[in-house]
Design a protein around this motif. Structure first.
Motif, PDB file in Angstrom:
ATOM      1  N   SER A 182       0.802  -1.210   0.000  1.00 50.05           N
ATOM      2  CA  SER A 182       0.000   0.000   0.000  1.00 50.05           C
ATOM      3  C   SER A 182       0.843   1.272   0.000  1.00 50.05           C
ATOM      4  N   ALA A 183       2.126   1.134   0.277  1.00 48.89           N
ATOM      5  CA  ALA A 183       2.994   2.309   0.302  1.00 48.89           C
ATOM      6  C   ALA A 183       3.152   2.878  -1.096  1.00 48.89           C
ATOM      7  N   GLU A 184       3.274   4.186  -1.173  1.00 47.50           N
ATOM      8  CA  GLU A 184       3.454   4.839  -2.461  1.00 47.50           C
ATOM      9  C   GLU A 184       4.823   4.500  -3.025  1.00 47.50           C
ATOM     10  N   PRO A 185       4.917   4.164  -4.314  1.00 46.09           N
ATOM     11  CA  PRO A 185       6.225   3.897  -4.891  1.00 46.09           C
ATOM     12  C   PRO A 185       7.062   5.170  -4.939  1.00 46.09           C
ATOM     13  N   ALA A 187      11.401  12.041 -14.297  1.00 46.55           N
ATOM     14  CA  ALA A 187      10.741  12.148 -15.593  1.00 46.55           C
ATOM     15  C   ALA A 187      11.723  11.865 -16.727  1.00 46.55           C
ATOM     16  N   ALA A 188      12.898  12.420 -16.617  1.00 43.92           N
ATOM     17  CA  ALA A 188      13.917  12.192 -17.643  1.00 43.92           C
ATOM     18  C   ALA A 188      15.275  12.111 -16.963  1.00 43.92           C
ATOM     19  N   VAL A 189      16.036  11.137 -17.359  1.00 44.87           N
ATOM     20  CA  VAL A 189      17.378  10.963 -16.816  1.00 44.87           C
ATOM     21  C   VAL A 189      18.350  11.086 -17.976  1.00 44.87           C
ATOM     22  N   ASP A 190      19.389  11.842 -17.769  1.00 43.06           N
ATOM     23  CA  ASP A 190      20.406  12.034 -18.786  1.00 43.06           C
ATOM     24  C   ASP A 190      21.091  10.705 -19.100  1.00 43.06           C
ATOM     25  N   THR A 191      21.195  10.395 -20.374  1.00 45.27           N
ATOM     26  CA  THR A 191      21.832   9.153 -20.810  1.00 45.27           C
ATOM     27  C   THR A 191      23.245   9.032 -20.262  1.00 45.27           C
ATOM     28  N   GLU A 192      23.932  10.147 -20.106  1.00 39.44           N
ATOM     29  CA  GLU A 192      25.296  10.112 -19.576  1.00 39.44           C
ATOM     30  C   GLU A 192      25.321   9.614 -18.132  1.00 39.44           C
ATOM     31  N   GLN A 193      24.239   9.809 -17.381  1.00 42.99           N
ATOM     32  CA  GLN A 193      24.155   9.302 -16.013  1.00 42.99           C
ATOM     33  C   GLN A 193      23.918   7.794 -16.013  1.00 42.99           C
ATOM     34  N   PRO A 204      27.043 -11.516  -7.627  1.00 37.51           N
ATOM     35  CA  PRO A 204      25.952 -11.121  -6.720  1.00 37.51           C
ATOM     36  C   PRO A 204      25.945  -9.623  -6.398  1.00 37.51           C
ATOM     37  N   ALA A 205      27.055  -8.928  -6.616  1.00 37.82           N
ATOM     38  CA  ALA A 205      27.112  -7.488  -6.365  1.00 37.82           C
ATOM     39  C   ALA A 205      26.194  -6.706  -7.304  1.00 37.82           C
ATOM     40  N   ALA A 206      25.657  -7.367  -8.326  1.00 40.19           N
ATOM     41  CA  ALA A 206      24.727  -6.706  -9.239  1.00 40.19           C
ATOM     42  C   ALA A 206      23.508  -6.172  -8.487  1.00 40.19           C
ATOM     43  N   SER A 207      23.060  -6.888  -7.461  1.00 39.83           N
ATOM     44  CA  SER A 207      21.902  -6.410  -6.699  1.00 39.83           C
ATOM     45  C   SER A 207      22.245  -5.137  -5.935  1.00 39.83           C
ATOM     46  N   GLU A 208      23.477  -5.006  -5.473  1.00 38.36           N
ATOM     47  CA  GLU A 208      23.913  -3.786  -4.795  1.00 38.36           C
ATOM     48  C   GLU A 208      23.989  -2.622  -5.783  1.00 38.36           C
ATOM     49  N   THR A 209      24.492  -2.903  -6.981  1.00 38.35           N
ATOM     50  CA  THR A 209      24.546  -1.877  -8.022  1.00 38.35           C
ATOM     51  C   THR A 209      23.138  -1.417  -8.362  1.00 38.35           C
ATOM     52  N   PHE A 210      22.224  -2.369  -8.463  1.00 43.12           N
ATOM     53  CA  PHE A 210      20.827  -2.036  -8.742  1.00 43.12           C
ATOM     54  C   PHE A 210      20.270  -1.105  -7.657  1.00 43.12           C
ATOM     55  N   ALA A 230      17.004   4.541  -9.212  1.00 44.85           N
ATOM     56  CA  ALA A 230      16.307   5.594  -9.959  1.00 44.85           C
ATOM     57  C   ALA A 230      16.704   5.587 -11.434  1.00 44.85           C
ATOM     58  N   LEU A 231      17.962   5.296 -11.720  1.00 44.42           N
ATOM     59  CA  LEU A 231      18.393   5.239 -13.117  1.00 44.42           C
ATOM     60  C   LEU A 231      17.761   4.064 -13.834  1.00 44.42           C
ATOM     61  N   PHE A 232      17.711   2.895 -13.163  1.00 48.29           N
ATOM     62  CA  PHE A 232      17.090   1.736 -13.788  1.00 48.29           C
ATOM     63  C   PHE A 232      15.579   1.919 -13.925  1.00 48.29           C
ATOM     64  N   ALA A 233      14.996   2.715 -13.028  1.00 49.11           N
ATOM     65  CA  ALA A 233      13.565   3.014 -13.120  1.00 49.11           C
ATOM     66  C   ALA A 233      13.266   3.835 -14.374  1.00 49.11           C
ATOM     67  N   ALA A 234      14.259   4.564 -14.863  1.00 49.45           N
ATOM     68  CA  ALA A 234      14.084   5.318 -16.099  1.00 49.45           C
ATOM     69  C   ALA A 234      14.143   4.402 -17.326  1.00 49.45           C
ATOM     70  N   LEU A 235      14.714   3.210 -17.167  1.00 49.39           N
ATOM     71  CA  LEU A 235      14.829   2.260 -18.276  1.00 49.39           C
ATOM     72  C   LEU A 235      13.702   1.236 -18.301  1.00 49.39           C
ATOM     73  N   LEU A 236      13.171   0.899 -17.132  1.00 49.15           N
ATOM     74  CA  LEU A 236      12.227  -0.208 -17.005  1.00 49.15           C
ATOM     75  C   LEU A 236      10.888   0.277 -16.463  1.00 49.15           C
ATOM     76  N   SER A 237       9.822  -0.405 -16.863  1.00 51.37           N
ATOM     77  CA  SER A 237       8.517  -0.108 -16.293  1.00 51.37           C
ATOM     78  C   SER A 237       8.527  -0.526 -14.823  1.00 51.37           C
ATOM     79  N   GLU A 238       7.525  -0.107 -14.075  1.00 50.36           N
ATOM     80  CA  GLU A 238       7.459  -0.472 -12.653  1.00 50.36           C
ATOM     81  C   GLU A 238       7.438  -1.993 -12.482  1.00 50.36           C
ATOM     82  N   GLU A 239       6.668  -2.673 -13.320  1.00 52.77           N
ATOM     83  CA  GLU A 239       6.596  -4.140 -13.250  1.00 52.77           C
ATOM     84  C   GLU A 239       7.940  -4.769 -13.607  1.00 52.77           C
ATOM     85  N   GLN A 240       8.563  -4.284 -14.669  1.00 52.23           N
ATOM     86  CA  GLN A 240       9.866  -4.805 -15.081  1.00 52.23           C
ATOM     87  C   GLN A 240      10.917  -4.549 -14.009  1.00 52.23           C
ATOM     88  N   LEU A 241      10.852  -3.388 -13.372  1.00 52.33           N
ATOM     89  CA  LEU A 241      11.806  -3.044 -12.330  1.00 52.33           C
ATOM     90  C   LEU A 241      11.720  -4.044 -11.174  1.00 52.33           C
TER      91      LEU A 241
END
Length: 131
Positions: free
Chosen positions: A40-43, A48-54, A71-77, A82-93
């Motif tokens: 129930s918590a708000e995501p 809105a837009a993230v610079d590709t360079e970021q 396994p460090a990939a989860s830490e990077t994620f 926020a950057l990956f949220a600009a690439l993926l839908s909420e469900e995909q994220l």
């Protein structure tokens, strides 16, 4: 890890992974609820837009980690959520995070590349090539 190291049958490893994912999912759900971050918590707000360079360094790093089944990939994620949220839908994220936490790196790679292709279709500045 022991089953993989001992070269156990793939169906046995898959059963262990499924159990691990279910157990981890239950634990994460309990933690989210305890921290007030339940369903129930708000995501978190997605930029809105993230610079590709970021995005480039984060994508390059996580691609490398996924390719190496690191396994460090989860830490990077988590660090660059926020950057990956600009690439993926909420469900995909959410699925991407589950795949990383469950060491399903092949599935995580597919989702990442889907997001990268969608991002590149709407931006003139391409992200780093696949590893």
């Amino acid at each position: 890890e022991k089953a993989i190291r001992d070269h156990a049958a793939s169906d046995h490893i898959e059963t262990l992974l499924r159990f691990f994912r279910e157990t981890l999912g239950t634990l994460l759900e309990a933690l989210r609820t305890a921290l007030g971050e339940g369903p129930s918590a708000e995501p978190a707000a997605v930029p809105a837009a993230v610079d590709t360079e970021q995005i480039k360094p984060a994508v390059a790093l996580i691609r490398k980690q996924i390719a190496e089944c690191d396994p460090a990939a989860s830490e990077t994620f988590e660090r660059h959520r926020a950057l990956f949220a600009a690439l993926l839908s909420e469900e995909q994220l959410g699925l991407f995070e589950q795949h990383l936490l469950g060491y399903a790196f092949g599935d995580a790679q597919v989702l990442l590349e889907t997001g990268v292709r969608a991002h590149e279709a709407t931006n003139a500045n391409p992200l780093p090539a696949e590893i």
